[in-house]
Design an enzyme around this catalytic site. Sequence first.
Site, PDB file in Angstrom:
ATOM      1  N   GLY A  36       6.132  -8.896   8.987  1.00  0.00           N
ATOM      2  CA  GLY A  36       5.508  -7.579   8.776  1.00  0.00           C
ATOM      3  C   GLY A  36       5.880  -7.040   7.389  1.00  0.00           C
ATOM      4  O   GLY A  36       5.018  -6.556   6.644  1.00  0.00           O
ATOM      5  N   HIS A  37       7.173  -7.143   7.029  1.00  0.00           N
ATOM      6  CA  HIS A  37       7.591  -6.689   5.696  1.00  0.00           C
ATOM      7  C   HIS A  37       6.937  -7.557   4.614  1.00  0.00           C
ATOM      8  O   HIS A  37       6.523  -7.053   3.577  1.00  0.00           O
ATOM      9  CB  HIS A  37       9.116  -6.819   5.538  1.00  0.00           C
ATOM     10  CG  HIS A  37       9.911  -5.931   6.448  1.00  0.00           C
ATOM     11  ND1 HIS A  37      10.650  -6.414   7.494  1.00  0.00           N
ATOM     12  CD2 HIS A  37      10.081  -4.586   6.452  1.00  0.00           C
ATOM     13  CE1 HIS A  37      11.257  -5.420   8.105  1.00  0.00           C
ATOM     14  NE2 HIS A  37      10.930  -4.299   7.512  1.00  0.00           N
TER      15      HIS A  37
END
Length: 280
Positions: A36-37
């Site tokens: 996600g990051h």
Amino acid sequence: MHILYKIKEIEHFISIEKNKGKTIGFVPTMGALHQGHISLIEASKKDNDITVCSIFVNPTQFNNSSDLTHYPRTPDSDIKLLIDSKCDYLYMPDVDDVYPNLDEKTFDFGYIGLVLEGAHRPGHFNGVGQVVSILLEGIKPHKAYFGIKDFQQVMIVKQMVKQSHIPVEIISCPILREEDGLAMSSRNVRLSLDERKLASHIPKMMQEANLIAKKQSIENAKLFIQNFVSQFPIMKLDYYEICDVDTLEPITILSENKQSVALIALFVGNIRLIDNLLVK
Ligand code: PAF
């Protein structure tokens, strides 16, 4: 990738890049990085010449000291992931560099700061406002990237930037999900095997509740969530609401003219997870 520990150093390097005419994208994180990051890093790389990531577990946004102590910290694998994703700069400060003085700045975010996470985690958004304003004022990026899993946080950051007149564009990016639908979160690694299995029900019950809200009523959707969660002794619901996407006012009847979003926070064992899903 340059790894810098002092805000003065990062300010220096970024001003050199800006003098060369480069655009700067910034991804603030608290580490324990996951895909996600990395999707935020990729979005920044696509839009900007230079991408800066920060890793800082910000003490002022934790309203629970045990949550702060147990927040996962994985600096070595974070650095590897960032190098692999071709991030240009990593700012990895300690607390004294970010807060040389006690930060007593307080923000008034109005209604959006008082409900949902604001009501259940007192002081949390003030801490987010403090750290994000310090980071943005130091790094001075053109654009900053935030995941929409923290739906309310994105609204808060947009408002803080407006109130504080910080010249940056806030970009919100989609939620990334595991194969079974669970929203990616640094906290997922703290779930035991059984808790992780249980957590996979969250996205499914959110989808089911959206259908119930559309076909029956929001009241029934809420009852469905409450009943579903109460089957499992180790799950505890903090809140489930369907809200107006612009104001976060709770909605009682869906309307075609207003976009709404279902937001949930719940404990699975000791781990507090959040998720959200647009009601389309
Ligand atoms: O979403 C997070 O990881 C944090 O709240 C943020 C934006 C990095 C501020 O500490």
